[in-house]
Design a protein around this motif. Sequence first.
Motif, PDB file in Angstrom:
ATOM      1  N   PRO A 245       0.814  -1.218   0.000  1.00  0.00           N
ATOM      2  CA  PRO A 245       0.000   0.000   0.000  1.00  0.00           C
ATOM      3  C   PRO A 245       0.851   1.274   0.000  1.00  0.00           C
ATOM      4  O   PRO A 245       1.871   1.343   0.677  1.00  0.00           O
ATOM      5  CB  PRO A 245      -0.809  -0.114   1.294  1.00  0.00           C
ATOM      6  CG  PRO A 245       0.030  -0.976   2.187  1.00  0.00           C
ATOM      7  CD  PRO A 245       0.698  -1.964   1.264  1.00  0.00           C
ATOM      8  N   GLN A 246       0.405   2.245  -0.756  1.00  0.00           N
ATOM      9  CA  GLN A 246       1.077   3.539  -0.785  1.00  0.00           C
ATOM     10  C   GLN A 246       0.353   4.586   0.047  1.00  0.00           C
ATOM     11  O   GLN A 246       0.945   5.596   0.425  1.00  0.00           O
ATOM     12  CB  GLN A 246       1.196   4.025  -2.230  1.00  0.00           C
ATOM     13  CG  GLN A 246       2.041   3.116  -3.106  1.00  0.00           C
ATOM     14  CD  GLN A 246       2.172   3.638  -4.526  1.00  0.00           C
ATOM     15  OE1 GLN A 246       1.834   4.777  -4.834  1.00  0.00           O
ATOM     16  NE2 GLN A 246       2.675   2.802  -5.419  1.00  0.00           N
ATOM     17  N   THR A 247      -0.926   4.354   0.296  1.00  0.00           N
ATOM     18  CA  THR A 247      -1.702   5.293   1.108  1.00  0.00           C
ATOM     19  C   THR A 247      -2.232   4.584   2.349  1.00  0.00           C
ATOM     20  O   THR A 247      -2.320   3.339   2.392  1.00  0.00           O
ATOM     21  CB  THR A 247      -2.900   5.861   0.323  1.00  0.00           C
ATOM     22  OG1 THR A 247      -3.840   4.801   0.072  1.00  0.00           O
ATOM     23  CG2 THR A 247      -2.440   6.477  -0.997  1.00  0.00           C
ATOM     24  N   TRP A 248      -2.621   5.366   3.353  1.00  0.00           N
ATOM     25  CA  TRP A 248      -3.216   4.778   4.550  1.00  0.00           C
ATOM     26  C   TRP A 248      -4.563   4.149   4.224  1.00  0.00           C
ATOM     27  O   TRP A 248      -4.963   3.153   4.836  1.00  0.00           O
ATOM     28  CB  TRP A 248      -3.359   5.830   5.648  1.00  0.00           C
ATOM     29  CG  TRP A 248      -2.061   6.188   6.302  1.00  0.00           C
ATOM     30  CD1 TRP A 248      -1.427   7.390   6.297  1.00  0.00           C
ATOM     31  CD2 TRP A 248      -1.230   5.313   7.094  1.00  0.00           C
ATOM     32  NE1 TRP A 248      -0.247   7.334   7.018  1.00  0.00           N
ATOM     33  CE2 TRP A 248      -0.101   6.079   7.521  1.00  0.00           C
ATOM     34  CE3 TRP A 248      -1.315   3.971   7.480  1.00  0.00           C
ATOM     35  CZ2 TRP A 248       0.911   5.535   8.310  1.00  0.00           C
ATOM     36  CZ3 TRP A 248      -0.302   3.426   8.270  1.00  0.00           C
ATOM     37  CH2 TRP A 248       0.798   4.207   8.665  1.00  0.00           C
ATOM     38  N   GLU A 249      -5.269   4.733   3.259  1.00  0.00           N
ATOM     39  CA  GLU A 249      -6.535   4.147   2.839  1.00  0.00           C
ATOM     40  C   GLU A 249      -6.312   2.748   2.261  1.00  0.00           C
ATOM     41  O   GLU A 249      -7.062   1.804   2.576  1.00  0.00           O
ATOM     42  CB  GLU A 249      -7.215   5.055   1.803  1.00  0.00           C
ATOM     43  CG  GLU A 249      -7.756   6.364   2.370  1.00  0.00           C
ATOM     44  CD  GLU A 249      -6.724   7.496   2.367  1.00  0.00           C
ATOM     45  OE1 GLU A 249      -7.112   8.654   2.591  1.00  0.00           O
ATOM     46  OE2 GLU A 249      -5.527   7.214   2.127  1.00  0.00           O
ATOM     47  N   GLU A 250      -5.276   2.603   1.435  1.00  0.00           N
ATOM     48  CA  GLU A 250      -4.949   1.292   0.874  1.00  0.00           C
ATOM     49  C   GLU A 250      -4.468   0.332   1.958  1.00  0.00           C
ATOM     50  O   GLU A 250      -4.772  -0.875   1.922  1.00  0.00           O
ATOM     51  CB  GLU A 250      -3.876   1.438  -0.203  1.00  0.00           C
ATOM     52  CG  GLU A 250      -4.331   2.182  -1.451  1.00  0.00           C
ATOM     53  CD  GLU A 250      -3.195   2.476  -2.419  1.00  0.00           C
ATOM     54  OE1 GLU A 250      -3.478   2.963  -3.529  1.00  0.00           O
ATOM     55  OE2 GLU A 250      -2.014   2.215  -2.056  1.00  0.00           O
TER      56      GLU A 250
END
Length: 455
Positions: free
Chosen positions: A191-196
């Motif tokens: 994941p690259q984002t916290w959402e991911e």
Amino acid sequence: MTAPASGARRPAQRRRRSAGLVLGVAAVLAAVTACGNGGSGPGTGAPTEFRPAEQTGGPLTVWVDATRLPAAQLYQKQHPAAKLNIVTYDGDANGSNYLQTKVSLFNRTRSGWPDVVFSTQNNETSWAVPAGFTAPLNKGQIPDATLSGWASGANAPCTVDGTLYCLRNDLAQTVLWYNASLMRQWNYQVPQTWEEYQALGQRVATEHPGYLVGTAGDNFTPEIYLWAGKCGANEITGPKAVKVNTTSPACTRMATLLDTLVANRTMSTSSVFSSDFDKNSGDKILMLPGPSWFGGSIFQESLKTPKGQIGVAPMPQWAGETAPSVGNVGGGTWLLSAHSANLKDATDFLTWVTTAPDYQGQVAPGYPANTGAAKAWLAKQTASGYYAGDITAPLQAAAAQVWPGWGYGQFSQEAIWAATVTTGQTAGKTIVSLLPAWQKAITDYAKSNGYEVAQ
């Protein structure tokens, strides 16, 4: 990679700087910190002008902890003409306040000061500058060309009103550790984002129950997640001023993420140093956000994770974030005594121990704060063949991304978290619900230590 930044988090030492910090830690924060706020001299204003002691020469007395003892020994070996009196002490582990106590005694007796000292703490200048113990380093002692070799922001805890009073030994910037073998096997993307990151955690809970994407069971949990998420829980705004806002959107959304993953059991509430974690979770880690020293201290030493499995990726960021930020869990400092009668040799030792590839690149346990030494250290880690993929780029990038809005106060954030949030979690409460209590606890302890608190 190796031990904790500053080497303090190995089995017998790993809690030195952070996890075990006591609430009564007396080493006050360098007012100084990442915000660039100035410290003060005794009572008021800037520190007084530095007046060196009479330079009579003689042996150097160097204080180190056990982890830094090889540094002093290697310097002695490479500089046989130097006369070193090497003294080992606890390195102010767990905020023991040993150094400040001894310096106070030396100030009264007007003798006994060591020439150079290593500390596992990042906040020694807060008391050492007003006490007149530590000498300025950027006023002719060390060339600017040398001082420019530190990672961006690394020496912020050492800087008071623009004057540098110590040198950062190592960093503990956070990154995302992950099991590359499992990622490939399960066809997951890092994941690259916290959402991911959260979405992957929810997927793991369904598809691979029992596997973890992180931990929230250590006292330094806020330094990994809340600090990286720009939660304004600990913004030092002056020598005795702090801004505390733990219920902001930045704090709430990261706490919500943690609560979500704790609830679906993809985030452990056990300490990574506990036997419970080793036994039940050590071979079930898919991802583990954490400091640079997790590679050696946790995966290699504690968990004995096989070679070729563990990779390093940048810390996730919130979607749309344009200024990447990471947290920090440790990192030690070197101080030069203002009372040294041999500043020339003391400065030579100080410069060597923080920059020499022979030590920092080959022997030192943590990620060096000096960029040149860091390159040598990273080359050694890469050559070991232990890690999967490139570890250099993410670690180098993170070294310059530690969010400056989280300061180094006199009060221990980790101990406050343990007493307030961890105990609440044990009682079944969510982190989000405990944010107001955390704010009150920080405020109370800050005020008890003489801070003005703004919200």
